[in-house]
Design a protein around this motif. Structure first.
Motif, PDB file in Angstrom:
ATOM      1  N   LYS A  40      28.326  43.339  32.015  1.00  0.00           N
ATOM      2  CA  LYS A  40      26.952  43.044  32.470  1.00  0.00           C
ATOM      3  C   LYS A  40      26.943  42.027  33.609  1.00  0.00           C
ATOM      4  N   ARG A  41      28.100  41.742  34.155  1.00  0.00           N
ATOM      5  CA  ARG A  41      28.204  40.827  35.289  1.00  0.00           C
ATOM      6  C   ARG A  41      27.816  41.574  36.562  1.00  0.00           C
ATOM      7  N   ASP A  42      27.636  40.820  37.650  1.00  0.00           N
ATOM      8  CA  ASP A  42      27.331  41.476  38.926  1.00  0.00           C
ATOM      9  C   ASP A  42      28.591  41.673  39.767  1.00  0.00           C
ATOM     10  N   THR A  43      29.749  41.503  39.144  1.00  0.00           N
ATOM     11  CA  THR A  43      31.035  41.723  39.811  1.00  0.00           C
ATOM     12  C   THR A  43      31.905  42.587  38.910  1.00  0.00           C
ATOM     13  N   PRO A  44      32.809  43.372  39.494  1.00  0.00           N
ATOM     14  CA  PRO A  44      33.735  44.127  38.646  1.00  0.00           C
ATOM     15  C   PRO A  44      34.686  43.159  37.923  1.00  0.00           C
ATOM     16  N   ILE A  45      35.171  43.587  36.763  1.00  0.00           N
ATOM     17  CA  ILE A  45      36.119  42.774  35.992  1.00  0.00           C
ATOM     18  C   ILE A  45      37.408  43.566  35.791  1.00  0.00           C
ATOM     19  N   LEU A  46      38.439  42.846  35.399  1.00  0.00           N
ATOM     20  CA  LEU A  46      39.716  43.444  35.063  1.00  0.00           C
ATOM     21  C   LEU A  46      40.091  42.887  33.699  1.00  0.00           C
ATOM     22  N   LEU A 112      37.264  37.732  35.703  1.00  0.00           N
ATOM     23  CA  LEU A 112      35.802  37.854  35.689  1.00  0.00           C
ATOM     24  C   LEU A 112      35.197  38.203  37.049  1.00  0.00           C
ATOM     25  N   ASP A 113      35.958  38.154  38.114  1.00  0.00           N
ATOM     26  CA  ASP A 113      35.469  38.554  39.436  1.00  0.00           C
ATOM     27  C   ASP A 113      36.606  39.247  40.178  1.00  0.00           C
ATOM     28  N   TYR A 114      36.747  40.536  39.901  1.00  0.00           N
ATOM     29  CA  TYR A 114      37.860  41.282  40.476  1.00  0.00           C
ATOM     30  C   TYR A 114      37.803  41.295  42.002  1.00  0.00           C
ATOM     31  N   GLY A 115      36.615  41.303  42.569  1.00  0.00           N
ATOM     32  CA  GLY A 115      36.484  41.291  44.035  1.00  0.00           C
ATOM     33  C   GLY A 115      37.160  40.074  44.635  1.00  0.00           C
ATOM     34  N   ALA A 116      36.898  38.905  44.091  1.00  0.00           N
ATOM     35  CA  ALA A 116      37.527  37.674  44.590  1.00  0.00           C
ATOM     36  C   ALA A 116      39.018  37.677  44.278  1.00  0.00           C
ATOM     37  N   LYS A 127      41.265  31.184  39.182  1.00  0.00           N
ATOM     38  CA  LYS A 127      41.040  30.494  37.906  1.00  0.00           C
ATOM     39  C   LYS A 127      39.868  31.031  37.075  1.00  0.00           C
ATOM     40  N   ASN A 128      39.173  32.070  37.542  1.00  0.00           N
ATOM     41  CA  ASN A 128      37.962  32.532  36.860  1.00  0.00           C
ATOM     42  C   ASN A 128      38.298  33.602  35.809  1.00  0.00           C
ATOM     43  N   PHE A 129      38.774  33.130  34.655  1.00  0.00           N
ATOM     44  CA  PHE A 129      39.175  34.026  33.578  1.00  0.00           C
ATOM     45  C   PHE A 129      38.283  33.856  32.356  1.00  0.00           C
ATOM     46  N   GLY A 130      38.156  34.921  31.600  1.00  0.00           N
ATOM     47  CA  GLY A 130      37.468  34.876  30.312  1.00  0.00           C
ATOM     48  C   GLY A 130      38.432  35.321  29.226  1.00  0.00           C
TER      49      GLY A 130
END
Length: 138
Positions: A40-46, A112-116, A127-130
Motif C-alpha cells: 500500500k506504499r506509493d513506491t515499489p518494494i522488494l 521499502l523503496d525499490y526505486g531509490a 537504509k530504508n528497510f522493513g
C-alpha cells in the motif's frame, strides 16, 4: 515425496506492507509457503534484499532458521509494485520431521523503496528497510 498441505490464512502488517501466509505444502526434502503480499506504499518494494543472504526464512519452535531458496525466485516474484497485491510461493530448505513445528515466517529485510534502492551504486548505503514476522498458528 509430498507429505501434505495446511491452510494458514494469517497476516501481519508493517510500513504499509501486508504479508498473508495463505498455505504451506510440506515435502520430504523442503517446504513451500504461499504468500499474498500487498504493497500500500506509493513506491515499489522488494521482499528480499538479494545482496544479503538469509533475509527470508522460516523458524521452528527451537529457533532454527530454514532459508528460502532465493536463487529460484525471479525479481518479478519478489518485487511488488505500488498499490498492488501479488501471490508468490517460496520454497524453504526444511527437511521433513514429524516433530518439527514451524513457528514463524520471517521477511527480515524488505526494501521499502525499490526505486531509490535500484539507483544506489553502493547498496550498503541504502537504509530504508522493513521487517515482517508472522506467527504460524499450530
Amino acid at each position: 515425496s509430498y507429505i501434505g498441505k495446511t491452510t494458514i490464512n494469517k497476516s501481519q502488517k508493517a510500513d504499509d506492507v501486508t504479508i498473508k501466509v495463505v498455505e504451506t505444502d510440506v515435502y520430504f526434502d523442503y517446504q513451500t509457503f504461499t504468500f499474498e503480499i500487498t504493497n500500500k506504499r506509493d513506491t515499489p518494494i522488494l521482499i528480499n534484499d538479494s545482496n544479503i543472504d538469509s533475509t527470508m526464512y522460516i523458524e521452528d519452535k527451537n529457533g532454527t532458521h530454514y532459508q528460502a531458496y532465493t536463487h529460484e525466485l525471479a525479481e518479478s516474484d519478489t518485487k511488488i509494485s505500488a498499490g498492488q497485491t501479488q501471490t508468490v510461493t517460496i520454497k524453504y530448505y526444511s527437511r521433513y520431521s514429524s516433530n518439527k513445528i514451524i513457528k514463524y515466517t520471517v521477511f527480515e529485510r524488505i526494501v521499502l523503496d525499490y526505486g531509490a534502492y535500484s539507483h544506489y551504486t553502493n547498496i550498503g548505503a541504502y537504509k530504508n528497510f522493513g521487517s515482517i514476522r508472522i506467527e504460524i498458528p499450530q
